[in-house]
Scaffold this motif. Sequence first.
Motif, PDB file in Angstrom:
ATOM      1  N   LEU A   1      -5.190  -0.936   7.080  1.00 26.34           N
ATOM      2  CA  LEU A   1      -5.978   0.416   6.834  1.00 26.34           C
ATOM      3  C   LEU A   1      -7.236   0.928   6.990  1.00 26.34           C
ATOM      4  CD1 LEU A   1      -2.989   1.456   4.017  1.00 26.34           C
ATOM      5  CD2 LEU A   1      -3.341   2.556   6.064  1.00 26.34           C
TER       6      LEU A   1
ATOM      7  N   GLU B   1      -5.196   9.502   0.974  1.00 28.44           N
ATOM      8  CA  GLU B   1      -6.004   8.574  -0.557  1.00 28.44           C
ATOM      9  C   GLU B   1      -6.627   7.660   0.141  1.00 28.44           C
ATOM     10  OE1 GLU B   1      -3.003   9.473  -4.548  1.00 28.44           O
ATOM     11  OE2 GLU B   1      -2.645   8.772  -2.500  1.00 28.44           O
ATOM     12  N   TYR B   2      -6.074   6.716   0.560  1.00 25.87           N
ATOM     13  CA  TYR B   2      -6.892   5.674   1.897  1.00 25.87           C
ATOM     14  C   TYR B   2      -8.058   6.025   1.987  1.00 25.87           C
ATOM     15  CZ  TYR B   2      -2.801   2.525  -0.308  1.00 25.87           C
ATOM     16  OH  TYR B   2      -2.304   1.779  -1.697  1.00 25.87           O
TER      17      TYR B   2
ATOM     18  N   TRP C   1      -9.408   3.215   9.873  1.00 28.81           N
ATOM     19  CA  TRP C   1     -10.971   3.731   8.965  1.00 28.81           C
ATOM     20  C   TRP C   1     -12.432   3.336   9.485  1.00 28.81           C
ATOM     21  CZ3 TRP C   1     -15.100   3.812   6.327  1.00 28.81           C
ATOM     22  CH2 TRP C   1     -15.638   4.907   5.696  1.00 28.81           C
TER      23      TRP C   1
ATOM     24  N   VAL D   1      -6.468  -0.331  -6.406  1.00 29.51           N
ATOM     25  CA  VAL D   1      -5.482   0.300  -5.509  1.00 29.51           C
ATOM     26  C   VAL D   1      -3.624   0.287  -6.493  1.00 29.51           C
ATOM     27  CG1 VAL D   1      -6.924   0.857  -3.870  1.00 29.51           C
ATOM     28  CG2 VAL D   1      -4.770  -1.327  -3.523  1.00 29.51           C
TER      29      VAL D   1
ATOM     30  N   THR E   1       1.059  -0.989   0.385  1.00 34.93           N
ATOM     31  CA  THR E   1       0.366  -0.244   0.083  1.00 34.93           C
ATOM     32  C   THR E   1       1.089   1.541  -0.566  1.00 34.93           C
ATOM     33  OG1 THR E   1      -0.147  -0.228   2.534  1.00 34.93           O
ATOM     34  CG2 THR E   1      -2.011  -1.023   1.418  1.00 34.93           C
TER      35      THR E   1
ATOM     36  N   ILE F   1      -4.095  -3.643   2.879  1.00 38.90           N
ATOM     37  CA  ILE F   1      -5.506  -2.703   3.042  1.00 38.90           C
ATOM     38  C   ILE F   1      -6.710  -3.241   4.265  1.00 38.90           C
ATOM     39  CG2 ILE F   1      -7.862  -3.419   2.180  1.00 38.90           C
ATOM     40  CD1 ILE F   1      -6.149  -1.129   0.024  1.00 38.90           C
TER      41      ILE F   1
ATOM     42  N   HIS G   1      -3.844  -4.958  -6.084  1.00 38.65           N
ATOM     43  CA  HIS G   1      -3.017  -4.142  -6.431  1.00 38.65           C
ATOM     44  C   HIS G   1      -3.207  -4.231  -8.094  1.00 38.65           C
ATOM     45  CE1 HIS G   1       0.946  -1.956  -7.293  1.00 38.65           C
ATOM     46  NE2 HIS G   1       0.864  -1.378  -6.091  1.00 38.65           N
TER      47      HIS G   1
ATOM     48  N   LYS H   1       0.199   4.842  -2.628  1.00 47.40           N
ATOM     49  CA  LYS H   1      -0.414   5.563  -2.055  1.00 47.40           C
ATOM     50  C   LYS H   1      -0.884   6.111  -0.555  1.00 47.40           C
ATOM     51  CE  LYS H   1      -4.029   3.735  -4.791  1.00 47.40           C
ATOM     52  NZ  LYS H   1      -3.974   5.231  -5.667  1.00 47.40           N
TER      53      LYS H   1
ATOM     54  N   PHE I   1     -10.260  -4.600  -3.102  1.00 53.56           N
ATOM     55  CA  PHE I   1      -8.295  -3.543  -2.977  1.00 53.56           C
ATOM     56  C   PHE I   1      -7.622  -4.399  -4.048  1.00 53.56           C
ATOM     57  CE2 PHE I   1     -11.524  -1.588   0.064  1.00 53.56           C
ATOM     58  CZ  PHE I   1     -11.668  -0.152  -0.656  1.00 53.56           C
TER      59      PHE I   1
END
Length: 149
Positions: free
Chosen positions: A48, A19-20, A52, A149, A12, A45, A122, A15, A120
Amino acid sequence: MRTVTITGTRRTGHKTPAEYADLFEHYLGPFAHGAHFYLGGAAGIDSLALLWLAERTGADITIVAPGTMDQQPAEAQEAVARSRARIKEVVELGAAELQAPAYHARNRWMVDRTLMTVGFPHATEPSTGTWQTIDYTAERGKPRLIVPV
């Protein structure tokens, strides 16, 4: 209750966190109200998205490890520790060896318990656990949302 598997790349670094956050707002946010998310408890991901969801939603969260959480990468363990108050359940599947079959079993376990998958991947990884999870979701006739992503 809407149940959702989240799967995605561990790579990841290309980015920014902002952005995430924007991606999660657009592609997880619409599903978050009254939802229960299942995440693999890995780096990238998984971590992250966990952070979030824990910080920005009231959704239920289940973390699923193929072995134990102690075997997960430091980044994942830290994300779980930071979000512990928001995590409804941590499931440790107890795999003896953390090889591809254990991760695929974990992914199938999550998909079998949810109504849809948000993936998500890559953009440059055509054959990964993320795609295995997305494909398994399709085989089960369940909806999937793919956000490269």
